[in-house]
Each structure stands twice: as C-alpha cells, then as structure tokens.
Design a protein around this motif. Sequence first.
Motif, short mmCIF file in Angstrom:
data_model
loop_
_atom_site.label_atom_id
_atom_site.label_comp_id
_atom_site.label_asym_id
_atom_site.label_seq_id
_atom_site.Cartn_x
_atom_site.Cartn_y
_atom_site.Cartn_z
N MET A 284 -7.95 -1.45 -16.35
CA MET A 284 -8.72 -2.07 -17.20
C MET A 284 -9.29 -0.25 -18.16
O MET A 284 -8.66 -1.36 -18.86
CB MET A 284 -9.55 -2.22 -15.46
CG MET A 284 -11.04 -2.91 -16.48
SD MET A 284 -9.92 -5.09 -17.87
CE MET A 284 -11.27 -5.66 -17.74
N ILE A 285 -9.08 -0.10 -17.29
CA ILE A 285 -9.39 1.60 -18.37
C ILE A 285 -9.14 1.75 -18.68
O ILE A 285 -8.88 1.95 -20.51
CB ILE A 285 -10.08 2.96 -17.22
CG1 ILE A 285 -11.23 2.46 -16.38
CG2 ILE A 285 -10.52 3.57 -18.22
CD1 ILE A 285 -11.25 3.31 -14.64
N ALA A 286 -7.21 2.17 -18.80
CA ALA A 286 -6.06 2.01 -19.39
C ALA A 286 -6.49 1.43 -20.27
O ALA A 286 -6.24 1.68 -21.31
CB ALA A 286 -4.93 2.03 -18.58
N ALA A 287 -6.19 -0.08 -19.69
CA ALA A 287 -6.53 -0.90 -20.95
C ALA A 287 -7.72 -0.99 -22.26
O ALA A 287 -7.43 -0.79 -23.43
CB ALA A 287 -6.01 -2.31 -20.79
N VAL B 116 -6.73 9.14 -15.99
CA VAL B 116 -6.36 8.01 -15.98
C VAL B 116 -5.63 8.47 -18.29
O VAL B 116 -4.37 7.77 -18.87
CB VAL B 116 -7.42 6.97 -17.04
CG1 VAL B 116 -6.91 5.69 -18.07
CG2 VAL B 116 -8.09 6.66 -15.80
N ARG B 117 -6.51 9.39 -18.92
CA ARG B 117 -6.53 9.75 -19.71
C ARG B 117 -4.67 10.76 -19.59
O ARG B 117 -3.74 10.43 -20.75
CB ARG B 117 -6.94 10.94 -20.68
CG ARG B 117 -8.12 9.69 -21.08
CD ARG B 117 -9.05 10.57 -22.21
NE ARG B 117 -8.88 11.70 -21.66
CZ ARG B 117 -10.41 12.50 -21.35
NH1 ARG B 117 -11.30 11.83 -21.71
NH2 ARG B 117 -10.22 14.13 -21.44
N LYS C 39 1.51 11.06 -19.89
CA LYS C 39 2.72 11.19 -19.53
C LYS C 39 3.18 10.26 -19.57
O LYS C 39 4.45 10.81 -19.73
CB LYS C 39 2.21 11.92 -18.40
CG LYS C 39 3.48 12.15 -17.52
CD LYS C 39 2.84 12.41 -15.61
CE LYS C 39 3.81 12.26 -14.63
NZ LYS C 39 3.77 12.07 -13.04
N ASN C 40 2.68 9.21 -18.93
CA ASN C 40 3.50 7.57 -19.91
C ASN C 40 4.28 7.12 -21.21
O ASN C 40 4.57 6.36 -21.29
CB ASN C 40 3.38 6.67 -18.90
CG ASN C 40 3.23 7.18 -17.58
OD1 ASN C 40 4.44 7.31 -16.83
ND2 ASN C 40 2.29 6.96 -16.86
N GLY C 41 3.34 8.46 -22.19
CA GLY C 41 4.14 7.68 -23.60
C GLY C 41 3.50 6.61 -24.35
O GLY C 41 3.78 6.25 -25.04
N ALA D 229 -2.76 5.91 -30.65
CA ALA D 229 -2.19 5.56 -29.91
C ALA D 229 -0.29 6.30 -30.47
O ALA D 229 -0.60 6.57 -31.57
CB ALA D 229 -1.87 4.27 -30.90
N PRO D 230 0.84 5.57 -30.14
CA PRO D 230 1.81 6.35 -30.81
C PRO D 230 2.08 6.02 -32.25
O PRO D 230 2.39 4.76 -32.19
CB PRO D 230 3.34 6.39 -29.65
CG PRO D 230 2.27 5.55 -28.49
CD PRO D 230 1.12 5.42 -28.83
N SER D 231 3.40 7.28 -32.63
CA SER D 231 3.69 6.57 -34.19
C SER D 231 4.66 5.22 -34.01
O SER D 231 5.93 5.45 -32.93
CB SER D 231 4.55 7.63 -34.81
OG SER D 231 2.81 8.81 -34.76
N PRO D 232 4.43 4.30 -34.72
CA PRO D 232 6.39 3.25 -34.60
C PRO D 232 7.68 4.40 -34.72
O PRO D 232 7.31 5.04 -35.80
CB PRO D 232 5.56 2.77 -35.20
CG PRO D 232 4.69 2.76 -35.77
CD PRO D 232 4.23 4.57 -35.92
#
Length: 72
Positions: A1-4, A42-43, A48-50, A68-71
């Motif tokens: 929930m925190i991650a989302a 959480v961060r 770590k998981n990208g 957020a990662p770049s497309p």
Amino acid sequence: MIAATFLALLETRSRHGYDLDSADDRHRSRNPPLHHSQVYAVRYRLLKNGFVETGEPGDVLDRKRYAAPSPA
C-alpha cells in the motif's frame, strides 16, 4: 500500500524522499504514523526492483530525488 502511494505520487513529478514521506502523510491519515525505517525500506525496494530511479541531487543538501523510470 505504501509503495503504491509512492508510485502514484511520482507519476506527477520527481520528489525527494522527505517530500514523498510528507505527501504520503497528508494523503492518508495514520495513527501512529509510519516509522522512518519503514519508509526507507519501501523506497529501497522500489529502487532495487526498478520501479523508481534516482536523479541528480536537486539542492544544496544533496538529497536524493526519486522519479518514475523513463520509458524505454
């Protein structure tokens, strides 16, 4: 929930870790609030998981910015 919640906050713009924590606290009411060690964990897992990436330090305190990662 925190991650989302963190991921949703990063959809709009990159943020420092402190900004994520503060924005999350304002969006959800918690009693008691999360402990900082929970937030850091959480961060770290998101990084770590990208699911997030870090950018250049954004101010004189050299605080890490999350985004957020770049497309690809």
